[in-house]
Enzyme design. Structure first.
Site, PDB file in Angstrom:
ATOM      1  N   ASN A  38    -101.865  58.968   1.550  1.00 14.44           N
ATOM      2  CA  ASN A  38    -102.852  59.668   2.048  1.00 14.44           C
ATOM      3  C   ASN A  38    -104.101  58.860   2.255  1.00 14.44           C
ATOM      4  OD1 ASN A  38    -104.444  62.296   2.274  1.00 14.44           O
ATOM      5  ND2 ASN A  38    -104.597  62.538   0.260  1.00 14.44           N
ATOM      6  N   HIS A 123    -104.747  73.375 -11.295  1.00 11.36           N
ATOM      7  CA  HIS A 123    -106.128  72.618 -10.823  1.00 11.36           C
ATOM      8  C   HIS A 123    -106.935  74.191 -11.379  1.00 11.36           C
ATOM      9  CE1 HIS A 123    -105.603  68.396  -9.248  1.00 11.36           C
ATOM     10  NE2 HIS A 123    -104.326  68.463 -10.287  1.00 11.36           N
ATOM     11  N   ARG A 148    -106.526  71.826 -15.177  1.00  8.97           N
ATOM     12  CA  ARG A 148    -107.471  70.541 -14.860  1.00  8.97           C
ATOM     13  C   ARG A 148    -108.844  71.617 -14.894  1.00  8.97           C
ATOM     14  NH1 ARG A 148    -108.315  66.484 -10.490  1.00  8.97           N
ATOM     15  NH2 ARG A 148    -108.729  68.020  -9.750  1.00  8.97           N
ATOM     16  N   TYR A 160    -115.901  66.270  -6.463  1.00  7.08           N
ATOM     17  CA  TYR A 160    -114.516  66.607  -6.422  1.00  7.08           C
ATOM     18  C   TYR A 160    -114.043  67.494  -7.490  1.00  7.08           C
ATOM     19  CZ  TYR A 160    -110.158  64.385  -7.583  1.00  7.08           C
ATOM     20  OH  TYR A 160    -108.451  64.450  -8.396  1.00  7.08           O
ATOM     21  N   ASP A 211    -111.539  65.517 -14.928  1.00  6.14           N
ATOM     22  CA  ASP A 211    -110.657  64.440 -13.972  1.00  6.14           C
ATOM     23  C   ASP A 211    -112.079  64.255 -13.388  1.00  6.14           C
ATOM     24  OD1 ASP A 211    -110.447  61.910 -12.197  1.00  6.14           O
ATOM     25  OD2 ASP A 211    -109.482  63.440 -10.897  1.00  6.14           O
ATOM     26  N   HIS A 213    -112.262  60.756 -11.773  1.00  8.29           N
ATOM     27  CA  HIS A 213    -112.819  60.201 -10.279  1.00  8.29           C
ATOM     28  C   HIS A 213    -113.317  59.114 -10.224  1.00  8.29           C
ATOM     29  CE1 HIS A 213    -110.741  60.924  -6.333  1.00  8.29           C
ATOM     30  NE2 HIS A 213    -109.789  61.553  -7.495  1.00  8.29           N
ATOM     31  N   GLU A 237    -109.452  61.941 -17.889  1.00  2.00           N
ATOM     32  CA  GLU A 237    -108.936  61.368 -16.690  1.00  2.00           C
ATOM     33  C   GLU A 237    -109.828  60.579 -15.146  1.00  2.00           C
ATOM     34  OE1 GLU A 237    -105.912  62.314 -12.397  1.00  2.00           O
ATOM     35  OE2 GLU A 237    -106.726  63.362 -13.648  1.00  2.00           O
ATOM     36  N   GLU A 263    -102.601  56.896 -11.290  1.00  2.00           N
ATOM     37  CA  GLU A 263    -102.403  57.397  -9.664  1.00  2.00           C
ATOM     38  C   GLU A 263    -102.886  56.360  -8.526  1.00  2.00           C
ATOM     39  OE1 GLU A 263    -106.063  60.542  -7.842  1.00  2.00           O
ATOM     40  OE2 GLU A 263    -104.991  60.669  -9.841  1.00  2.00           O
ATOM     41  N   ARG A 284    -100.708  56.936 -15.714  1.00  2.00           N
ATOM     42  CA  ARG A 284    -100.621  58.318 -14.242  1.00  2.00           C
ATOM     43  C   ARG A 284     -99.485  57.741 -13.155  1.00  2.00           C
ATOM     44  NH1 ARG A 284    -103.974  61.270 -12.270  1.00  2.00           N
ATOM     45  NH2 ARG A 284    -102.392  62.696 -12.957  1.00  2.00           N
ATOM     46  N   HIS A 313     -99.140  61.123 -11.411  1.00  2.00           N
ATOM     47  CA  HIS A 313     -99.772  61.738 -10.494  1.00  2.00           C
ATOM     48  C   HIS A 313     -98.567  62.751 -10.132  1.00  2.00           C
ATOM     49  CE1 HIS A 313    -102.853  62.835  -7.538  1.00  2.00           C
ATOM     50  NE2 HIS A 313    -102.360  61.479  -6.476  1.00  2.00           N
ATOM     51  N   ASP A 317    -100.853  65.725  -2.226  1.00  2.00           N
ATOM     52  CA  ASP A 317    -100.069  64.749  -0.815  1.00  2.00           C
ATOM     53  C   ASP A 317     -99.303  63.785  -1.465  1.00  2.00           C
ATOM     54  OD1 ASP A 317    -101.903  63.055  -2.758  1.00  2.00           O
ATOM     55  OD2 ASP A 317    -101.437  61.744  -2.476  1.00  2.00           O
ATOM     56  N   GLU A 340     -99.074  66.281 -13.067  1.00  2.00           N
ATOM     57  CA  GLU A 340    -100.054  67.120 -12.601  1.00  2.00           C
ATOM     58  C   GLU A 340     -98.131  68.687 -11.909  1.00  2.00           C
ATOM     59  OE1 GLU A 340    -103.042  66.430 -10.168  1.00  2.00           O
ATOM     60  OE2 GLU A 340    -102.301  64.574 -10.111  1.00  2.00           O
ATOM     61  N   TRP A 403    -115.471  57.337  -4.167  1.00  2.00           N
ATOM     62  CA  TRP A 403    -115.381  59.237  -4.059  1.00  2.00           C
ATOM     63  C   TRP A 403    -114.199  59.555  -5.639  1.00  2.00           C
ATOM     64  CZ3 TRP A 403    -110.609  61.267  -3.325  1.00  2.00           C
ATOM     65  CH2 TRP A 403    -110.709  62.873  -2.717  1.00  2.00           C
TER      66      TRP A 403
END
Length: 403
Positions: A38, A123, A148, A160, A211, A213, A237, A263, A284, A313, A317, A340, A403
């Site tokens: 991605n 999600h 999630r 996010y 998550d 992130h 996560e 991930e 993951r 994961h 993407d 996921e 991010w």
């Protein structure tokens, strides 16, 4: 001896970019593998076309392990997301060919099914607590047993995991990176309120996941894990960036909330300490970025020795090719945890016709030989590549952050 006669890379953008490797053999069988990275798709395209495909021509397609070692050890510059995504694509395509040659789905070649279906999580997200609680209910109504949950944070313009499109979330949203603003203080105050509301509304039965992130320091993540303990999360996560695997030790010392990460890992070396010292509960790593089915089997076997389960994961993407590979792997792997499942758009599903199906919270890869996924090249050609970047993140004072 079935030999590789040709290979090509197909790039398509039915709503988002996907890179697919197609390998041909002299026995009229072909296999496909996902090569999507991605925001850096063209880097993998060049790696495959310029450095990998020329080496594959004339090789025996059934020698999957030997080809994996050739591409890994033979390049000298080992690992890294570009290299390992390219290797993953080759590996998936070769397993697809082997399954077709045998007339079996890949999970049968791995040793057969260890379960009847693969539990997946969806999600749910919303700008407010109320909206997120409502969205979780929609996933429960669709049959999901695990969800999630992500919510907007008061005082931050974007967060996010929160988007206007509730079913096909795609964060790569611009020809140049968009910028998000982050406040750890606001997040730590607000996030636990979501899970308090979810347990009050839906009780103990649904599995709830969250998550972070990569946005917290170890001690901040430890604090969040402690705050979330009353709500019995399935996992928390990516609570910290795992560039330093030791960072998870501080989190583990302070909370019993289960931890999941991996991930963005691309080899067993990224998670060796985490697994060996049981600093996580779920690994993951995914088929497309961690060396394909061949290497993911090694990671899962190592994890099984240390009471760590898989939780691959599965964001948008990762193409349906990767999902097909993951589901074949998941149906077999003994220490499976969860998968996921972010649904793809109808346009993507049309480009990648697939055998796998969802029912009552579980996915099944189907029984079609190989991975059970194909690519419609004529349709794929109607969706040309569009450059798209993932966002970046800054603290409120302008400092660059994860991010």
């Amino acid at each position: 001896m079935m030999k590789i006669t040709d290979a090509k890379v197909i790039v398509t953008c039915p709503g988002r970019n996907f890179v697919t490797l197609k390998i041909y053999t002299d026995e009229d069988l072909y296999g496909i593998g996902d090569a999507t990275l991605n925001g850096r798709e063209k880097a993998v395209v060049a790696y495959l076309e310029e450095h990998v495909i020329p080496c594959l021509i004339g090789m025996q397609a059934d020698r999957i392990e030997d080809i994996w070692q050739y591409l890994y050890r033979g390049c000298y510059w080992r690992r890294g997301p570009v290299t390992m995504t390219a290797i993953s694509a080759v590996d998936m395509a070769l397993w697809d060919i082997k399954g077709k040659a045998a007339g079996m789905p890949v999970y049968q070649l791995l040793g057969g099914a260890s379960r009847d279906g693969v539990m997946v999580y969806g999600h749910a997200n919303g700008e407010t607590l109320e909206e997120t609680v409502e969205e979780v209910g929609k996933y429960i109504d669709m049959g999901y047993k695990a969800i999630r949950a992500q919510t907007g944070i008061p005082g931050l313009p974007s967060t996010y995991g929160v988007s206007g499109d509730k079913m096909f979330y795609e964060p790569a949203n611009g020809a140049l990176p968009s910028e998000n603003v982050w406040s750890t203080e606001k997040y730590l105050t607000h996030a636990p309120k979501l899970f308090e509301r979810l347990r009050e509304t839906y009780g103990d039965e649904p599995h709830l996941l969250h998550d972070v992130h990569h946005r917290l320091t170890p001690i901040e993540a430890a604090r969040l894990g402690k705050l979330l303990e009353p709500y019995r999360l399935f996992w928390m996560e990516d609570c910290v960036a795992a560039d330093n695997q030791e960072g998870l030790r501080r989190v583990r010392e302070h909370t019993v909330t289960p931890l999941a990460i991996g991930e963005i890992f691309n080899s067993i070396w990224n998670c060796k300490t985490l697994i060996e010292e049981q600093l996580i509960d779920y690994i993951r790593a995914t088929v497309v970025h961690a060396g394909g089915i061949t290497h993911l089997r090694q990671i899962a076997g190592f994890a099984a020795l240390h009471h760590v389960r898989t939780g691959c994961h599965g964001a948008t993407d990762l193409s349906p090719v990767c999902m097909g590979a993951a589901l074949n792997f998941n149906l077999w792997v003994p220490n499976f945890g969860i998968q996921e499942y972010m649904r793809h758009t109808p346009e993507t599903d049309a480009v990648f016709p697939h055998e796998y199906s969802f029912k009552d919270g579980y996915l099944h890869p189907g029984n079609k030989p190989g991975l059970g996924v194909d690519i419609d090249e004529k349709l794929a050609a109607k969706y040309p590549y569009q450059r798209a970047y993932l966002p970046i993140n800054r603290l409120q004072d302008g400092t660059m952050w994860n991010w």
